[in-house]
Design a protein around this motif. Structure first.
Motif, short mmCIF file in Angstrom:
data_model
loop_
_atom_site.label_atom_id
_atom_site.label_comp_id
_atom_site.label_asym_id
_atom_site.label_seq_id
_atom_site.Cartn_x
_atom_site.Cartn_y
_atom_site.Cartn_z
N SER A 1 10.48 -58.80 -54.87
CA SER A 1 9.34 -59.54 -55.40
C SER A 1 9.70 -60.16 -56.75
O SER A 1 10.47 -59.58 -57.52
CB SER A 1 8.15 -58.57 -55.54
N SER B 1 7.12 -62.76 -52.58
CA SER B 1 7.72 -61.51 -52.12
C SER B 1 8.34 -61.71 -50.75
O SER B 1 7.86 -62.51 -49.95
CB SER B 1 6.67 -60.40 -52.06
N TRP C 1 0.67 -57.13 -45.56
CA TRP C 1 1.32 -58.35 -46.06
C TRP C 1 1.08 -59.50 -45.09
O TRP C 1 0.70 -60.60 -45.47
CB TRP C 1 2.83 -58.13 -46.13
N GLY D 1 0.42 -64.55 -46.58
CA GLY D 1 1.43 -63.78 -45.84
C GLY D 1 1.91 -64.51 -44.59
O GLY D 1 1.13 -65.18 -43.92
N ARG E 1 5.55 -63.46 -48.51
CA ARG E 1 4.19 -63.49 -49.05
C ARG E 1 4.19 -64.31 -50.34
O ARG E 1 5.00 -64.05 -51.24
CB ARG E 1 3.71 -62.08 -49.32
#
Lengths: 170, 128
Positions: free
Chosen positions: A43, A55, A128, A134, A147
């Protein structure tokens, strides 16, 4: 996040995976999130014209494969396992830079924060995938999650170039 | 002529990729030095003869931008050419770096051929 933006962001991930890690998406295949117990997630936050976080989560085995493709060694080489988290972070670093250019163009300046990496349980991976920003992909048979969290929303971008929009004029 | 090259990137994996790409590109290489951030890079530059620096931007301790600023303020280092190797896509920041004296830019991901072209362009101009 609208579907066009999701497509543009997804294309960035797929291009980076292909060019940097030699990993290819499985077109039309739904990712099997339940096939993985634990993911390695990386991330990074960004700030500038907009602020947010990007991420990336990949199965642990794929993280080692990423490292082996970077390093030019076998996935079961101890060096690949040792560099798995670093390789995952570096892929995310590249993906984040290109997503920002894709969404905001070449003029704004963004500062990236420190890259972080750690395990992500399958239950969290499902969260997620269902989140606003996401996305889940099947890459060479394994699920890959991306994400993009931008609290202020993303700017509208160009629409996909379909035959009706961009084809030859009559 | 073989060149001594310093690679500055906080990712050990990316340093390995750059080193491998330099080999694949056929760049005549004397010594390859590595540093994990700008501060380590400055230390290497004061200790070793380096013909070219390949530096990332986003690094802990001392970023690539700060490293370039220190090099340009140091008479012993000011003439060493720097190529930025980064995910940076902001033309605004790249122009600022070029104004500071950076000689080239290579955006990740890159191919060995792209790296070779950037190195040849910079070293050719520097030593030509």
């Amino acid at each position: 996040m609208d579907e066009n933006t999701r497509t543009r962001i997804g294309n960035v991930l797929l291009e980076v995976l292909e060019k940097q890690a030699f990993l290819f998406v499985d077109p039309g295949e739904d990712p099997d999130l339940a096939s993985v117990d634990v993911y390695l997630a990386a991330s990074v936050g960004f700030a500038g014209a907009a602020a947010g976080r990007v991420s990336l989560a990949v199965p642990s085995a794929m993280a080692a494969e990423l490292a082996s493709n970077f390093l030019g060694c076998e996935p079961d080489d101890p060096a690949a396992a040792a560099q798995a988290a670093d390789a995952c972070k570096e892929i995310l670093n590249i993906v984040c830079g290109h997503i920002l250019t894709e969404l905001y163009g070449p003029t704004p300046v963004f500062d990236l924060g420190d890259l972080e990496a750690g395990p992500l349980a399958a239950t969290e991976a499902a969260d997620w995938s269902a989140a606003e920003g996401g996305m889940a992909f099947s890459v060479e048979g394994s699920p890959v999650l991306l994400r993009v969290d931008i609290p202020g929303g993303v700017p509208p971008g160009p629409q996909p170039c379909g035959p009706q929009a961009c084809g030859p004029q009559a | 002529m073989a060149y001594n090259i310093l690679v500055v990137d906080d990712s050990e994996t990316m340093r390995a990729v750059i080193a491998k790409s330099i080999g694949h590109a056929g760049v005549p290489l004397g010594s390859l030095f590595q540093a994990a951030n700008g501060a380590e890079g400055i230390e290497v530059l004061h200790r070793e003869w380096v013909d070219l620096v390949l530096a990332d931007i986003n690094m802990p301790v001392l970023s690539g931008v700060e490293m370039v600023a220190r090099m340009k303020a140091d008479p012993a280092l000011v003439d060493i050419p720097v190529i930025i190797v980064s995910t940076e896509g902001s033309a605004t920041r790249l122009q600022a770096l070029m104004d500071q004296g950076v000689k080239g830019f290579l955006r990740k991901p890159f191919t060995p051929e792209e790296l070779k072209k950037a190195v040849e362009t910079v070293l050719g101009a520097h030593h030509g």
